[in-house]
Design a protein around this motif. Structure first.
Motif, short mmCIF file in Angstrom:
data_model
loop_
_atom_site.label_atom_id
_atom_site.label_comp_id
_atom_site.label_asym_id
_atom_site.label_seq_id
_atom_site.Cartn_x
_atom_site.Cartn_y
_atom_site.Cartn_z
N GLU A 232 0.83 -1.20 0.00
CA GLU A 232 0.00 0.00 0.00
C GLU A 232 0.87 1.26 0.00
O GLU A 232 0.60 2.21 -0.73
CB GLU A 232 -0.90 -0.01 1.24
N ALA B 67 2.40 1.72 -3.52
CA ALA B 67 1.41 2.21 -4.48
C ALA B 67 1.16 3.70 -4.29
O ALA B 67 1.11 4.47 -5.26
CB ALA B 67 0.11 1.42 -4.35
N LYS B 68 1.02 4.13 -3.04
CA LYS B 68 0.77 5.55 -2.75
C LYS B 68 1.97 6.41 -3.15
O LYS B 68 1.80 7.50 -3.70
CB LYS B 68 0.46 5.72 -1.27
N VAL C 146 4.32 5.72 -5.49
CA VAL C 146 4.42 5.76 -6.96
C VAL C 146 3.35 6.69 -7.52
O VAL C 146 3.63 7.49 -8.42
CB VAL C 146 4.33 4.34 -7.55
N GLU C 147 2.15 6.61 -6.98
CA GLU C 147 1.07 7.51 -7.41
C GLU C 147 1.44 8.97 -7.19
O GLU C 147 1.09 9.84 -7.97
CB GLU C 147 -0.21 7.17 -6.63
N GLY C 148 2.20 9.23 -6.13
CA GLY C 148 2.63 10.59 -5.83
C GLY C 148 3.89 11.02 -6.56
O GLY C 148 4.37 12.13 -6.38
N GLY C 149 4.46 10.14 -7.38
CA GLY C 149 5.62 10.50 -8.20
C GLY C 149 6.95 10.03 -7.66
O GLY C 149 7.99 10.30 -8.27
#
Length: 137
Positions: free
Chosen positions: A89, A92-93, A95-98
């Motif tokens: 989790e 994923a967070k 990577v989603e944030g860059g």
């Protein structure tokens, strides 16, 4: 997302000498060396009571610590490690944030026998960050 500071890792050119300094001069409890071929290092953990210091020496010429010591012959801080409740989790967070995860993004087993990931230092103000999955109760 991040929890407790698990350890601060210091790259050293001579693991035995560094361990002796922490044990004999600082009076710390110093663990036994552990070879970690999957990470290219030999590690010793110093217990400070509220966290640990991880002393790292290269294990082979291809070790990332060997490259670090070429740039920093006296050694120095290599990374900091935070515990996370859910590594997948958190990844994923991030990577989603860059943020960039080093390697192929697949967790590897770290020195404590738990899954770990490393985050690119350029995404965290020049600091290499390790995330370690909390041990299940």
């Amino acid at each position: 997302m991040i929890g407790r500071l698990n350890h601060i890792a210091i790259a050293v050119p001579d693991l035995a000498a560094a361990s002796a300094k922490y044990r004999d001069l600082l009076g710390a409890k110093v663990g036994a060396p552990q070879a970690l071929p999957g990470h290219g290092v030999t590690a010793v953990f110093v217990d400070t009571g509220n966290t640990k210091v991880e002393l790292l020496e290269p294990l082979g010429e291809l070790s990332p610590i060997a490259a670090f010591l070429i740039k920093n012959p006296s050694g120095g801080m290599h990374h900091i490690c935070f515990e996370v409740a859910d590594l997948a989790e958190a990844a994923a967070k991030l990577v989603e944030g860059g943020a960039r995860i080093l390697g192929d993004g697949t967790p590897r087993i770290g020195a404590h026998g738990l899954p770990v990931l490393f985050l690119h230092p350029k995404d965290f103000d020049g600091t290499l960050i390790e995330l370690e999955q909390l041990q299940s109760p």
